[in-house]
Design a protein around this motif. Sequence first.
Motif, mmCIF file in Angstrom:
data_model
loop_
_atom_site.group_PDB
_atom_site.id
_atom_site.type_symbol
_atom_site.label_atom_id
_atom_site.label_comp_id
_atom_site.label_asym_id
_atom_site.label_seq_id
_atom_site.Cartn_x
_atom_site.Cartn_y
_atom_site.Cartn_z
ATOM 1 N N GLY A 263 80.505 17.050 52.805
ATOM 2 C CA GLY A 263 80.443 18.423 52.305
ATOM 3 C C GLY A 263 80.493 19.484 53.377
ATOM 4 N N TYR A 326 75.772 24.413 50.740
ATOM 5 C CA TYR A 326 76.722 23.629 49.960
ATOM 6 C C TYR A 326 77.035 24.346 48.646
ATOM 7 N N GLN A 330 80.667 20.749 46.974
ATOM 8 C CA GLN A 330 80.318 20.148 48.263
ATOM 9 C C GLN A 330 79.136 19.191 48.142
ATOM 10 N N ARG A 333 80.728 16.086 46.762
ATOM 11 C CA ARG A 333 81.518 15.405 47.783
ATOM 12 C C ARG A 333 80.618 14.745 48.833
ATOM 13 N N THR A 334 79.505 15.396 49.164
ATOM 14 C CA THR A 334 78.569 14.785 50.111
ATOM 15 C C THR A 334 78.021 13.476 49.562
#
Length: 814
Positions: A263, A326, A330, A333-334
Amino acid sequence: MPAAGPARDRAEPVPRAVPGAADRQPGAAGAGRPVPAAEGQASRTAGGDTPSAGRSGADRPPVPGDRRARRSRTHDSRTHAAPADDRPGDAATPATGGRRAARRAARRAGRAEASAGGRRRGRVVKAVAGFAAAAACCMFVLRGSEALGGIGGDRSGPAPAAAVDAPDPGRVLQIVAHPDDDLYFMNPDLRYSIAAGHPVTTVYLTAGEADGINATEGKQASTPPNKPAYAEARQNGIRAAYAQMATGDRGSAWKRTAVPTRGGGQAEVDVLVAKPEVNLVWLQLREAGTVYDSAPDSLHGLWDGKTSALGAQLSSGTPVKQRFSYSKDQVVRTLVGILEQYEPTTVRAQDPTPGRFPDTRKYTDHQDHFYGARFVQAALAAYAKDVDAKDRPHFAVQNYVGYFNGSLPSALGPDEAKEKLDILDTYAWLDKQNHCGSNAGCGDLKVADHPAGNGWTSTVNYARGTGTSWLTSDGEHGLWAFKVLDGQVALWHRSGPIGAWSGPRLLPGTGMDPGVATVTLPDGRIAAFGTRTSFGARPSDYRREVVYAVQKGPGAEEFGDWQSLGTPETADENWTSDISAPAVAVDGSGQLAAYVRDGAGSLRGRVQLAGGGWGPWASYGGADLHGTPVTATDGAGRRMVFAATTKSVVGWAQPKPGAPLGPATPTGLPDTTLPLTAEGREGGVRLWFRKPGSGNVRTALVTGEGGLKVNHLTDLGGLQGFGSVTASGHVLAGRSAGGLLGAGLGEGRPWERSPLMFVGAPSSTKTGRGTVSLAVVGLDARLYVTSSADGADAHLAPWLPVGPRNTAPPAAAR
């Protein structure tokens, strides 16, 4: 880049410690020997978000006095000094060679090899028990050392060969909102996994900084707030608790490292040096600071779009120095990056749909808990979609009830509850000795007055996946098993009484929640029911609905498309989409019905009409219902339904086959832990459940002639434990103390432990040839089956693993 784990060949590295393809950097420690921790990063404790005094303000649920006397213990206060020759913070270059393709090929070869190994099944089953601990120890000490070396760079030389039949113990990844959510709501499962030597990683979404005051109730007014220091103290408490569980020494050293995330921020990854298969990942986002009230700067606000980015609250001792925030995408995605790197076979998460209290309409759980769980759902869906199943193992998901555990009967026996409380005592830093060498403190003093929380250390409950009807037989004495893997229903099949097994095969359709119920239709076809979660374009579009799929013909391998029965809930905001998994049964007239518990705690259902359509969602009343209802048909063909409350069990019955259910009727049964099991036998419907505060299995026969009547409540004993009990013929089975499967094989015979830890609930069925089959899905997301003659002196056959190994042998894959 010094990181706590191996990298895949991807553009953006993410944290990973074990297991994986660690591409060791120069200066990394060699395999099998301890790796020096970074300078100043030997802190070993942390914490979680408990609604204790001073934590979240006036909206906090009250915490009553401890149910058990707290024990004042003197701990070993020595601090393990960590050398300073391996500092965090340096970024490594992600590997770009041919490692990814090699790992894919190795994984496929490993699965083919395991499939061929089906001819050796007789000896493989017993090997599971004998080899698992040794394999976990040897494989993951090696990989933990590699993990500390960092992400990036190529290792020279070929990978060493792995033993052909080396079993994979599975890899557990837990994702929770706050430090201590894992200790309160996922234990004793967490302790069982660590004790078995399984690789366990816990990801903490927020820093759990609350108001920044680390003090007991009497000293909070005089203690200045310091959010970075309080976040560090909670981390110190967590590290101490995990070290205590893994090594018996709360001061055992950790390696703390900062790593970049998918992220765009950074995470702290902690590896327990003495047990490198134990990892902690700290994302350190800001928490909501309130259980119920609106908090735009939170996971809830980020999910709903009330804030475009959520910032970090870094702890005072973290090796992460980069400030970051974030977006919603994000965060997802992290988490996807972490999943890709750790490749879990079991994912533990909190309950994404906990509901509201009917009177106040406040959430029954902390908003960080269930919105964090929704982020986990989104990440798992993206991971399953974006990463080809050939390049990752299958994974199962287990969700856990949160705060509402304190309102339910205690599920754990006294020994298990004491073990759980002991771990919380370590986290709460009761002795206040500076064993961690940190000025921030070595634990969470907010919970020191009430380490048991709101009775949470005496219980644990699964929010989903408690049903026991996912294994069923057909008219040819074949077996069919249905469990959710990768967000899809996985199907295994054995043709006839001695045919070969096939599977797992994933049925088309994604978004499936843990828990499948099956029923055999009058024409011999099997129907599978479950719930499905979809997210939609807007946050308010989050939806959980009942779906079902029907076999295309008796014995056919193919099933039709999933069809939706919808949901009795009108909007997510009303009750957080809090419906149960469906309970399904066919009555003596051939009429099929599905029932769920709704968010208001009452029973709802739909009945299939003669033309194949379905009637509307009907309301059958009841109040204070919890968990998933169960249903079965008695000897007269009448359908009965039962659901647990906080104090007893409520029942419904048809007056005759084909008729609507009668009214909600108290059974008079004493309080019981949540999961119920029902089976039609002896002319009525027999129930099985657990005795609160004991773990013992109880049973009662319920008859419907002239109204519901409970007969002969009997205590069957057992091996303590908790959760669902499956029953078929003379076989009873459920989770025992220690997490292994326990089985009772007849009246007067001692219960037996099997060498398997598993996800969710076991399931069993009679095949029609005087045989009972029993199945579980292990922590490696692999199906295991056994069988027994349905007789008084029978024994369980050795356990048979079905299908290929769920991951390539680790050395070959890397």
